[in-house]
Design a protein around this motif. Sequence first.
Motif, short mmCIF file in Angstrom:
data_model
loop_
_atom_site.label_atom_id
_atom_site.label_comp_id
_atom_site.label_asym_id
_atom_site.label_seq_id
_atom_site.Cartn_x
_atom_site.Cartn_y
_atom_site.Cartn_z
N GLY A 150 0.83 -1.20 0.00
CA GLY A 150 0.00 0.00 0.00
C GLY A 150 0.86 1.24 0.00
N GLU A 151 0.70 2.08 1.04
CA GLU A 151 1.47 3.33 1.14
C GLU A 151 2.71 3.20 2.02
OE1 GLU A 151 -1.59 5.07 4.53
OE2 GLU A 151 -1.79 5.68 2.47
N PHE A 152 3.08 1.97 2.37
CA PHE A 152 4.23 1.73 3.24
C PHE A 152 5.32 0.95 2.51
CE2 PHE A 152 0.62 2.17 6.04
CZ PHE A 152 1.10 2.96 7.07
N GLY A 164 13.35 -0.67 9.21
CA GLY A 164 12.35 0.32 9.53
C GLY A 164 11.24 0.28 8.49
N THR A 165 10.17 1.02 8.76
CA THR A 165 9.05 1.12 7.83
C THR A 165 8.71 2.59 7.66
OG1 THR A 165 8.17 -1.02 8.50
CG2 THR A 165 6.66 0.46 7.38
N ALA A 166 8.58 3.02 6.42
CA ALA A 166 8.25 4.41 6.10
C ALA A 166 6.89 4.44 5.41
CB ALA A 166 9.31 5.04 5.21
N LYS A 167 6.21 5.56 5.57
CA LYS A 167 4.90 5.76 4.95
C LYS A 167 4.98 6.89 3.94
CE LYS A 167 0.15 7.01 6.02
NZ LYS A 167 -0.80 7.40 7.06
N LYS A 168 4.44 6.66 2.75
CA LYS A 168 4.39 7.72 1.74
C LYS A 168 3.20 8.61 2.05
CE LYS A 168 5.04 8.70 -3.07
NZ LYS A 168 5.37 8.16 -4.39
N LEU A 169 3.45 9.91 2.13
CA LEU A 169 2.41 10.86 2.52
C LEU A 169 1.68 11.46 1.33
CD1 LEU A 169 4.37 12.68 5.35
CD2 LEU A 169 2.72 10.81 5.57
N ASN A 170 2.28 11.49 0.16
CA ASN A 170 1.59 12.06 -1.00
C ASN A 170 1.65 11.13 -2.18
OD1 ASN A 170 4.30 12.30 -1.71
ND2 ASN A 170 4.18 14.44 -2.22
#
Length: 125
Positions: free
Chosen positions: A101-103, A119-125
């Motif tokens: 998804g967005e991660f 680590g895990t990052a999330k896309k904001l846009n």
Amino acid sequence: MIKKILLPACILLLIIACKTPERDCNAFKTGEFSYEELIDGVLVTTRFTRNDTLEVAYFNEVVDSSSVRWINDCEWIVQKINPKSMSEEKAVHMKILYTEGEFYTFEYSLVGKTKKQRGTAKKLN
């Protein structure tokens, strides 16, 4: 009776266990992201934007810029542009392991070192 249930259950379990995780790295090469990390028992958030050659991070009201050099679609090297200490001069190797998804989940280490962290990052846009 048990054989009729056991065989399909084993096949289903095998199919689920062999599923390859998604790895759509191109969707995460550029954009705005956030990353949460536990530091000394406190959950802190770093927000960063990345394009093909530059990453700008915002952490505790401090802005930090790093150069980005892509190795392939899923791996890149990040190096601070204006390091303030010897430890900040060291480049970091980043690698996306899988996306969902967005991660995206990644691992990173100092270039040349074998100890890796995740680590895990999330896309904001």
